[in-house]
Write a protein that holds these residues in place. Sequence first.
Motif, short mmCIF file in Angstrom:
data_model
loop_
_atom_site.label_atom_id
_atom_site.label_comp_id
_atom_site.label_asym_id
_atom_site.label_seq_id
_atom_site.Cartn_x
_atom_site.Cartn_y
_atom_site.Cartn_z
N GLU A 45 0.82 -1.20 0.00
CA GLU A 45 0.00 0.00 0.00
C GLU A 45 0.86 1.26 0.00
OE1 GLU A 45 -2.46 0.29 3.48
OE2 GLU A 45 -0.77 0.43 4.85
N VAL A 47 2.18 4.89 1.00
CA VAL A 47 2.38 5.61 2.25
C VAL A 47 2.56 7.11 1.99
CG1 VAL A 47 3.87 5.91 4.27
CG2 VAL A 47 3.41 3.61 3.39
N TYR A 59 0.25 12.00 1.21
CA TYR A 59 0.25 10.97 2.24
C TYR A 59 -1.04 10.16 2.20
CZ TYR A 59 4.01 13.79 4.19
OH TYR A 59 5.18 14.49 4.35
N ALA A 60 -0.90 8.90 2.59
CA ALA A 60 -2.09 8.08 2.83
C ALA A 60 -2.82 8.62 4.04
CB ALA A 60 -1.68 6.63 3.06
N ASP A 61 -4.12 8.50 4.03
CA ASP A 61 -4.92 8.99 5.15
C ASP A 61 -4.50 8.35 6.47
OD1 ASP A 61 -8.08 9.28 3.32
OD2 ASP A 61 -6.38 10.66 3.52
N SER A 62 -4.07 7.10 6.40
CA SER A 62 -3.72 6.37 7.62
C SER A 62 -2.47 6.90 8.31
CB SER A 62 -3.53 4.88 7.29
OG SER A 62 -2.51 4.72 6.31
N VAL A 63 -1.66 7.68 7.58
CA VAL A 63 -0.41 8.18 8.19
C VAL A 63 -0.37 9.71 8.25
CG1 VAL A 63 0.80 6.16 7.30
CG2 VAL A 63 0.95 8.32 6.05
N LYS A 64 -1.35 10.35 7.67
CA LYS A 64 -1.38 11.82 7.63
C LYS A 64 -1.34 12.38 9.04
CE LYS A 64 -3.71 13.02 4.10
NZ LYS A 64 -4.82 13.33 3.17
N ARG A 66 1.10 12.08 11.07
CA ARG A 66 2.08 11.32 11.87
C ARG A 66 3.39 11.13 11.13
NH1 ARG A 66 1.12 6.15 13.11
NH2 ARG A 66 -0.17 5.76 11.26
N LYS A 86 2.04 3.15 15.47
CA LYS A 86 1.01 2.25 15.97
C LYS A 86 1.35 0.82 15.55
CE LYS A 86 -2.51 5.83 15.09
NZ LYS A 86 -3.77 6.13 14.35
N GLU A 88 -0.36 -1.16 13.93
CA GLU A 88 -0.80 -1.38 12.55
C GLU A 88 0.15 -0.78 11.52
OE1 GLU A 88 -2.59 -0.13 15.09
OE2 GLU A 88 -3.95 1.47 14.40
N ASP A 89 1.16 -0.06 11.96
CA ASP A 89 2.19 0.44 11.04
C ASP A 89 3.26 -0.62 10.77
OD1 ASP A 89 1.98 3.58 12.75
OD2 ASP A 89 1.15 3.09 10.78
#
Length: 122
Positions: A45, A47, A59-64, A66, A86, A88-89
């Motif tokens: 995926e 990043v 950035y992917a929403d999941s890392v924005k 951070r 996290k 999940e990272d």
Amino acid sequence: VQLQASGGGTVQAGGSLRLSCAVSGGTFSSYHMGWFRQAPGKEREFVAAVPWSGGSTYYADSVKGRFTSSRDNAKSTVYLQMNSLKPEDTAVYYCAAGRRLRPGTTYGMDYWGKGTQVTVSS
């Protein structure tokens, strides 16, 4: 063109790591750079992506909020600063380079490094 990612490791949740990706054998300043990751049993995926111009980074929403990616053309290196990590990272992180960019996808990423493992423990 060769890419070498480094800086991975094991960190507790909430911690930080900085990944580096050194590029050799090409004109670094002409390449868009991307970061991707692949967790066990999951698809690779997107990043982050840094355009060759060093302009807006994607950035992917999941890392924005951070993660922050930047590039140093003088050192032919791109960085990924990862904060507030996290569990999940946890994944193998890959850097990639190419002359075309479609943020959020692997489109245009012609060259890939071998990856560096990031493990976040809870």
